[in-house]
Design a protein around this motif. Structure first.
Motif, PDB file in Angstrom:
ATOM      1  N   SER A 286       0.756  -1.196   0.105  1.00 60.02           N
ATOM      2  CA  SER A 286       0.096   0.057  -0.033  1.00 60.02           C
ATOM      3  C   SER A 286       0.861   1.139   0.041  1.00 60.02           C
ATOM      4  CB  SER A 286      -0.841   0.193   1.103  1.00 60.02           C
ATOM      5  OG  SER A 286      -0.048   0.246   2.533  1.00 60.02           O
ATOM      6  N   CYS A 287       0.344   2.421  -0.486  1.00 58.84           N
ATOM      7  CA  CYS A 287       0.941   3.672  -0.434  1.00 58.84           C
ATOM      8  C   CYS A 287      -0.408   4.669  -0.050  1.00 58.84           C
ATOM      9  CB  CYS A 287       1.769   3.885  -1.383  1.00 58.84           C
ATOM     10  SG  CYS A 287       2.670   5.328  -1.308  1.00 58.84           S
ATOM     11  N   ARG A 288       0.095   5.691   0.908  1.00 52.73           N
ATOM     12  CA  ARG A 288      -0.684   6.756   1.216  1.00 52.73           C
ATOM     13  C   ARG A 288      -0.137   7.981   0.781  1.00 52.73           C
ATOM     14  NH1 ARG A 288      -5.175   7.344   5.442  1.00 52.73           N
ATOM     15  NH2 ARG A 288      -5.504   9.423   5.707  1.00 52.73           N
ATOM     16  N   VAL A 289      -0.683   8.948  -0.003  1.00 58.69           N
ATOM     17  CA  VAL A 289      -0.560  10.148  -0.333  1.00 58.69           C
ATOM     18  C   VAL A 289      -1.281  11.307   0.344  1.00 58.69           C
ATOM     19  CG1 VAL A 289       0.392  11.752  -2.185  1.00 58.69           C
ATOM     20  CG2 VAL A 289       0.670   9.213  -2.311  1.00 58.69           C
ATOM     21  N   GLU A 290      -0.870  12.214   0.964  1.00 59.59           N
ATOM     22  CA  GLU A 290      -1.920  13.226   1.459  1.00 59.59           C
ATOM     23  C   GLU A 290      -1.316  14.617   0.707  1.00 59.59           C
ATOM     24  OE1 GLU A 290      -3.409  13.820   5.182  1.00 59.59           O
ATOM     25  OE2 GLU A 290      -3.805  11.427   5.521  1.00 59.59           O
ATOM     26  N   VAL A 291      -2.409  15.537   0.202  1.00 62.37           N
ATOM     27  CA  VAL A 291      -1.997  16.602  -0.520  1.00 62.37           C
ATOM     28  C   VAL A 291      -3.069  17.707   0.350  1.00 62.37           C
ATOM     29  CG1 VAL A 291      -2.478  17.913  -2.570  1.00 62.37           C
ATOM     30  CG2 VAL A 291      -2.121  15.417  -2.819  1.00 62.37           C
ATOM     31  N   VAL A 292      -2.097  18.585   0.672  1.00 61.51           N
ATOM     32  CA  VAL A 292      -2.734  19.746   1.416  1.00 61.51           C
ATOM     33  C   VAL A 292      -3.610  20.599   0.746  1.00 61.51           C
ATOM     34  CG1 VAL A 292      -2.280  21.797   3.192  1.00 61.51           C
ATOM     35  CG2 VAL A 292      -0.906  19.664   3.142  1.00 61.51           C
ATOM     36  N   HIS A 293      -4.651  21.067   1.123  1.00 61.17           N
ATOM     37  CA  HIS A 293      -5.456  21.883   0.311  1.00 61.17           C
ATOM     38  C   HIS A 293      -5.618  23.376   0.911  1.00 61.17           C
ATOM     39  CE1 HIS A 293      -9.013  23.856  -1.624  1.00 61.17           C
ATOM     40  NE2 HIS A 293      -9.616  23.804  -0.668  1.00 61.17           N
ATOM     41  N   ARG A 294      -5.636  23.321   2.276  1.00 58.08           N
ATOM     42  CA  ARG A 294      -5.588  24.708   2.876  1.00 58.08           C
ATOM     43  C   ARG A 294      -5.633  24.540   4.192  1.00 58.08           C
ATOM     44  NH1 ARG A 294     -10.196  26.869   5.777  1.00 58.08           N
ATOM     45  NH2 ARG A 294     -11.773  25.180   6.389  1.00 58.08           N
ATOM     46  N   ASP A 295      -4.918  25.678   4.821  1.00 60.31           N
ATOM     47  CA  ASP A 295      -4.687  25.806   6.464  1.00 60.31           C
ATOM     48  C   ASP A 295      -5.844  26.324   7.096  1.00 60.31           C
ATOM     49  OD1 ASP A 295      -2.050  24.705   6.200  1.00 60.31           O
ATOM     50  OD2 ASP A 295      -1.288  26.883   5.516  1.00 60.31           O
ATOM     51  N   TYR A 296      -6.187  25.991   8.223  1.00 63.86           N
ATOM     52  CA  TYR A 296      -7.371  26.622   9.042  1.00 63.86           C
ATOM     53  C   TYR A 296      -7.118  26.546  10.657  1.00 63.86           C
ATOM     54  CZ  TYR A 296      -8.567  22.017  10.559  1.00 63.86           C
ATOM     55  OH  TYR A 296      -8.646  20.636  11.004  1.00 63.86           O
ATOM     56  N   THR A 297      -7.892  27.476  11.222  1.00 65.71           N
ATOM     57  CA  THR A 297      -7.731  27.610  12.761  1.00 65.71           C
ATOM     58  C   THR A 297      -9.170  26.992  13.135  1.00 65.71           C
ATOM     59  OG1 THR A 297      -6.228  29.323  12.624  1.00 65.71           O
ATOM     60  CG2 THR A 297      -7.348  28.810  15.004  1.00 65.71           C
ATOM     61  N   GLY A 298      -9.185  25.852  14.035  1.00 67.70           N
ATOM     62  CA  GLY A 298     -10.281  25.262  14.453  1.00 67.70           C
ATOM     63  C   GLY A 298     -11.289  26.271  15.498  1.00 67.70           C
ATOM     64  N   LEU A 299     -12.430  25.635  15.952  1.00 68.57           N
ATOM     65  CA  LEU A 299     -13.154  26.358  16.835  1.00 68.57           C
ATOM     66  C   LEU A 299     -12.241  26.489  18.309  1.00 68.57           C
ATOM     67  CD1 LEU A 299     -16.534  25.054  16.231  1.00 68.57           C
ATOM     68  CD2 LEU A 299     -15.736  26.987  15.844  1.00 68.57           C
ATOM     69  N   ASP A 300     -11.626  25.340  18.516  1.00 68.44           N
ATOM     70  CA  ASP A 300     -10.560  25.486  19.802  1.00 68.44           C
ATOM     71  C   ASP A 300      -9.221  25.979  19.447  1.00 68.44           C
ATOM     72  OD1 ASP A 300      -9.230  23.675  17.872  1.00 68.44           O
ATOM     73  OD2 ASP A 300      -9.412  21.772  19.089  1.00 68.44           O
ATOM     74  N   ARG A 301      -9.130  26.840  18.503  1.00 72.93           N
ATOM     75  CA  ARG A 301      -8.110  27.627  18.072  1.00 72.93           C
ATOM     76  C   ARG A 301      -6.892  26.900  17.681  1.00 72.93           C
ATOM     77  NH1 ARG A 301      -9.324  32.971  19.076  1.00 72.93           N
ATOM     78  NH2 ARG A 301     -11.114  33.392  20.349  1.00 72.93           N
ATOM     79  N   VAL A 302      -6.918  25.737  17.387  1.00 75.72           N
ATOM     80  CA  VAL A 302      -5.874  24.837  17.245  1.00 75.72           C
ATOM     81  C   VAL A 302      -5.587  24.880  15.544  1.00 75.72           C
ATOM     82  CG1 VAL A 302      -4.824  22.369  17.286  1.00 75.72           C
ATOM     83  CG2 VAL A 302      -6.019  23.425  19.193  1.00 75.72           C
ATOM     84  N   LYS A 303      -4.525  25.042  15.100  1.00 71.07           N
ATOM     85  CA  LYS A 303      -4.254  25.156  13.666  1.00 71.07           C
ATOM     86  C   LYS A 303      -4.354  23.570  13.159  1.00 71.07           C
ATOM     87  CE  LYS A 303      -1.699  29.439  13.611  1.00 71.07           C
ATOM     88  NZ  LYS A 303      -2.841  30.203  12.895  1.00 71.07           N
ATOM     89  N   GLY A 304      -4.765  23.687  11.973  1.00 72.23           N
ATOM     90  CA  GLY A 304      -4.660  22.226  10.961  1.00 72.23           C
ATOM     91  C   GLY A 304      -4.788  22.424   9.672  1.00 72.23           C
ATOM     92  N   THR A 305      -5.013  21.375   9.157  1.00 72.45           N
ATOM     93  CA  THR A 305      -4.975  21.528   7.611  1.00 72.45           C
ATOM     94  C   THR A 305      -6.084  20.644   6.975  1.00 72.45           C
ATOM     95  OG1 THR A 305      -3.311  19.799   7.149  1.00 72.45           O
ATOM     96  CG2 THR A 305      -2.493  22.024   7.333  1.00 72.45           C
ATOM     97  N   GLU A 306      -6.398  20.864   5.957  1.00 71.90           N
ATOM     98  CA  GLU A 306      -7.588  19.987   5.081  1.00 71.90           C
ATOM     99  C   GLU A 306      -6.835  19.385   3.695  1.00 71.90           C
ATOM    100  OE1 GLU A 306     -11.262  22.111   3.592  1.00 71.90           O
ATOM    101  OE2 GLU A 306     -11.915  22.460   5.489  1.00 71.90           O
ATOM    102  N   ARG A 307      -7.025  18.074   3.784  1.00 70.56           N
ATOM    103  CA  ARG A 307      -6.159  17.602   2.998  1.00 70.56           C
ATOM    104  C   ARG A 307      -7.057  16.525   2.003  1.00 70.56           C
ATOM    105  NH1 ARG A 307      -4.287  17.177   7.856  1.00 70.56           N
ATOM    106  NH2 ARG A 307      -4.592  14.974   8.044  1.00 70.56           N
ATOM    107  N   VAL A 308      -6.400  16.189   0.965  1.00 69.73           N
ATOM    108  CA  VAL A 308      -6.953  15.155   0.017  1.00 69.73           C
ATOM    109  C   VAL A 308      -6.029  13.839   0.446  1.00 69.73           C
ATOM    110  CG1 VAL A 308      -7.249  13.917  -2.260  1.00 69.73           C
ATOM    111  CG2 VAL A 308      -8.060  16.460  -1.761  1.00 69.73           C
ATOM    112  N   ALA A 309      -6.700  12.516   0.925  1.00 76.61           N
ATOM    113  CA  ALA A 309      -5.710  11.335   1.165  1.00 76.61           C
ATOM    114  C   ALA A 309      -6.117  10.443   0.117  1.00 76.61           C
ATOM    115  CB  ALA A 309      -6.182  10.960   2.571  1.00 76.61           C
ATOM    116  N   LEU A 310      -4.893  10.019  -0.585  1.00 80.88           N
ATOM    117  CA  LEU A 310      -5.424   9.000  -1.655  1.00 80.88           C
ATOM    118  C   LEU A 310      -4.644   7.632  -1.142  1.00 80.88           C
ATOM    119  CD1 LEU A 310      -5.476   9.142  -5.524  1.00 80.88           C
ATOM    120  CD2 LEU A 310      -3.864   7.673  -4.463  1.00 80.88           C
TER     121      LEU A 310
END
Length: 625
Positions: free
Chosen positions: A572-596
């Motif tokens: 198997s192989c997993r590739v994650e592509v970052v779409h955008r950065d964001y700051t959540g309701l708990d003020r923690v930063k994260g990213t939205e990604r496409v995972a293939l």
């Protein structure tokens, strides 16, 4: 049963979908390469003798072939002993059943009715009575061919010696002939049911009944137009006064005219509804207000024991793409008789529903800390991390699901909610929930032990605590909405299945781009090879980037990406592509990604080369963040 497993020579590709107990799967015949549908047959017991009898009957029917009948190919057995399951293997027909609100021009109804009459004439000639002709058992293909399906209620007449006596009869009260309610259906009963079906297709309502469940001829609607004479004959109380199927075919063909005069039939998405069960004592009265349900009566000489004794066969309810069959201009669709507002809307818009409204940290009082996590995994998911001494011990998550409830022995009804329970497997316990009557939607509550030695209570007790809270929310009405809404540039507004086109998927051997398994919200799309073990899964992910010691960074179409070999097992192989950065309701930063994720390449394959190529195509298809 899971996607990718084999039942005999048939590899499961999609399911389960609705079918009484949810046991309908799409599959591929690995020897012939053709698509098929598998429906579970419910036997009185799991004995070899019962299966041998089922197999003999299925193969007898498999010899019958007609262009207006969905072909039954085979019967197969999976597993051993009391855990064995039995499956009918049928032709996979693309198109849709007529069990949706429709209103047809009489000539179009006659065109469909003539084809079904041709099927019935051929069946009757072989001594087979269908016994449950109704809109939901008629499938219309894209080239306007009508096919009769679901022989779970069928039986033989004329004293065939190979049929076991004293099985149940399944019928649908709106379309069943009067004699069928007495447990004595015959060939003419199918003719009556076809007449009632055509009446409903034109008027949007079943024929009005009177004493003895006879049709009130004076109440036949003038909307039937040129069908009036033949429908009056087909709906006679006396079976002997009705035309044969062959005679009905001749009359309907004259009314229908040449097929090339019919308009193009547009497509519209819909799903065949669930069909309930009536016992003899619950048979409906003849005066209005009939629930649209399947009745169970005693019959003789059953053809297929696909449902036995107290558990009757239910109509196949496979989701199809259903034709929108237009009648006169300006006609509005009339709801199906007896159909009330379904519970399918208990989830509502996937992009606004809040899965975290189904979890509450205070119900997990056995642990020091219960921390709500809004952005672990896809947008259909919410987690609570249960911790001891700042270490995660158990992860409890709720996931909204595009599938109906799975099969299981243990089912409980709590208010309007059904809960399916299964015993814990390893370090995981799962509960599945759905509002009664909901089709194609459910949710899962899963408790996973991260540190099994530190678990403070049995995993299923933890899962049950979460389930009780979710049930209370569902019994109050629709799941609450997100606040605030997801931003317009979120991946939640995208369709994962559109990020890989057919040309790109041709790079994976045996993948059919037109047959994906689509997840909730269209945020997850899976393709399986029919010729190899390859599997492509493209889904959305959010939160922290996964960490893996073997991961490497790269850029794909100007997007940051990470490549993780064997992240989900060998080959198997997993590739994650970052779409955008964001700051959540708990003020923690994260990213939205496409995972293939690519699986099935084998130990000697180079899955990351192909996975990176596919992920690059998905990255190029993303809109600007």
């Amino acid at each position: 049963m899971r996607r990718g497993e084999k039942v005999g020579k048939y590899r499961l590709t999609k399911g389960p979908v609705e079918g009484g107990r949810g046991a309908v799967w799409f599959a591929v015949d690995t020897e012939l390469g053709r698509s098929v549908v598998l429906k579970r047959a419910l036997l009185e017991d799991n004995s070899q003798a019962d299966f041998d009898e089922l197999l003999a009957e299925a193969r007898a029917l498999a010899k019958f072939s007609h262009p207006n009948v969905v072909t039954l190919y085979d019967a197969v057995r999976a597993g051993k002993g009391r855990n064995a399951t039995f499956w009918l293997v049928m032709e996979h027909v693309t198109g849709g059943s007529l069990d949706v609100p429709v209103k047809l021009a009489p000539e179009l109804a006659a065109h469909i009715g003539a084809q079904i009459a041709a099927a019935l004439a051929a069946l009757h000639d072989k001594g087979i009575v269908h016994c449950d002709v109704k809109p939901g058992n008629i499938v219309i293909t894209p080239d306007r061919v009508a096919k009769l399906t679901d022989f779970g209620a069928a039986y033989r007449v004329d004293g065939s010696e190979t049929i076991t006596p004293n099985g149940p009869v399944s019928l649908t009260p709106f379309f069943a002939a009067p004699e069928a309610f007495r447990g004595a259906p015959e060939r003419a009963s199918d003719v009556f049911s076809l007449g009632a079906t055509m009446y409903w297709l034109v008027t949007g309502t079943p024929p009005m009944r009177g004493a003895g469940r006879a049709v009130r001829m004076e109440a036949i609607s003038p909307q039937v137009g040129p069908l009036g004479s033949i429908l009056t004959a087909m709906l006679q109380r006396d079976p002997g006064a009705r035309p044969t199927a062959a005679q009905a075919l001749t009359a309907l063909t004259d009314i229908a005219g040449p097929p090339d005069r019919f308009p193009t039939l547009p497509m519209a998405p819909a799903t065949t509804p669930y069909t309930d069960v009536l016992t003899r004592g619950e048979a409906p009265t003849a005066t209005g207000g009939l629930p649209r349900r399947t009745a169970t009566l005693v019959r003789h000489r059953p053809l297929l024991l696909a449902g036995a004794a107290a558990v009757t066969v239910l109509a196949i309810a496979v989701p199809f793409t259903v034709m929108s069959l237009g009648g006169e201009d300006g006609d509005k669709a009339t709801p199906a008789p007896g159909r009330t507002a379904t519970a399918a809307g208990f989830i509502g818009d996937p992009r606004t529903v809040d899965p975290c409204a189904l979890l509450k940290t205070t119900v997990f009082d056995r642990y020091e800390v219960a921390e709500l996590k809004r952005d672990e995994g896809n947008f259909n998911r919410c987690d609570v991390n249960l911790k001891e001494r700042d270490e995660e011990v158990v992860d409890v998550r709720v996931e909204l699901d595009a599938d109906s409830l799975p099969e299981a022995v243990t089912r409980k009804t709590k208010g309007r909610v059904t809960v399916v329970e299964r015993a814990a497997e390893g370090d995981e316990c799962v509960r599945a929930l759905a509002v009664n009557g909901a089709r194609g939607n459910s949710l899962r509550v899963t408790a996973v032990a991260r540190q099994p030695a530190e678990v403070k209570q049995p995993l299923c007790d933890t899962a049950d605590a979460a389930t009780r809270f979710a049930v209370n929310v569902l019994n109050r009405g629709e799941i609450p909405r997100r606040s605030p809404d997801l931003p317009s540039n979120s991946l939640a507004h995208q369709d994962a299945c559109t990020l890989l086109d057919a040309k790109t998927l041709e790079k994976v051997p045996g993948i059919d781009a037109q047959e994906p398994d689509v997840g909730f919200g269209r945020w997850d799309c899976q393709w399986k090879s029919t010729t190899s073990e390859y599997e492509v899964d493209l889904r959305f992910d959010q939160g922290d980037l996964p960490s893996d010691k073997n991961a490497r960074s790269t850029r794909l179409s100007d997007h940051q990406a990470i490549v993780m070999p064997e992240y989900e097992g060998p080959g198997s192989c997993r590739v994650e592509v970052v779409h955008r950065d964001y700051t959540g309701l708990d003020r923690v930063k994260g990213t939205e990604r496409v995972a293939l994720v690519l699986k099935g390449a084998g130990r000697k394959g180079r899955p990351c080369d192909l996975a990176t190529d596919l992920a690059g195509s998905a990255a190029a298809a993303l809109p600007p963040a």
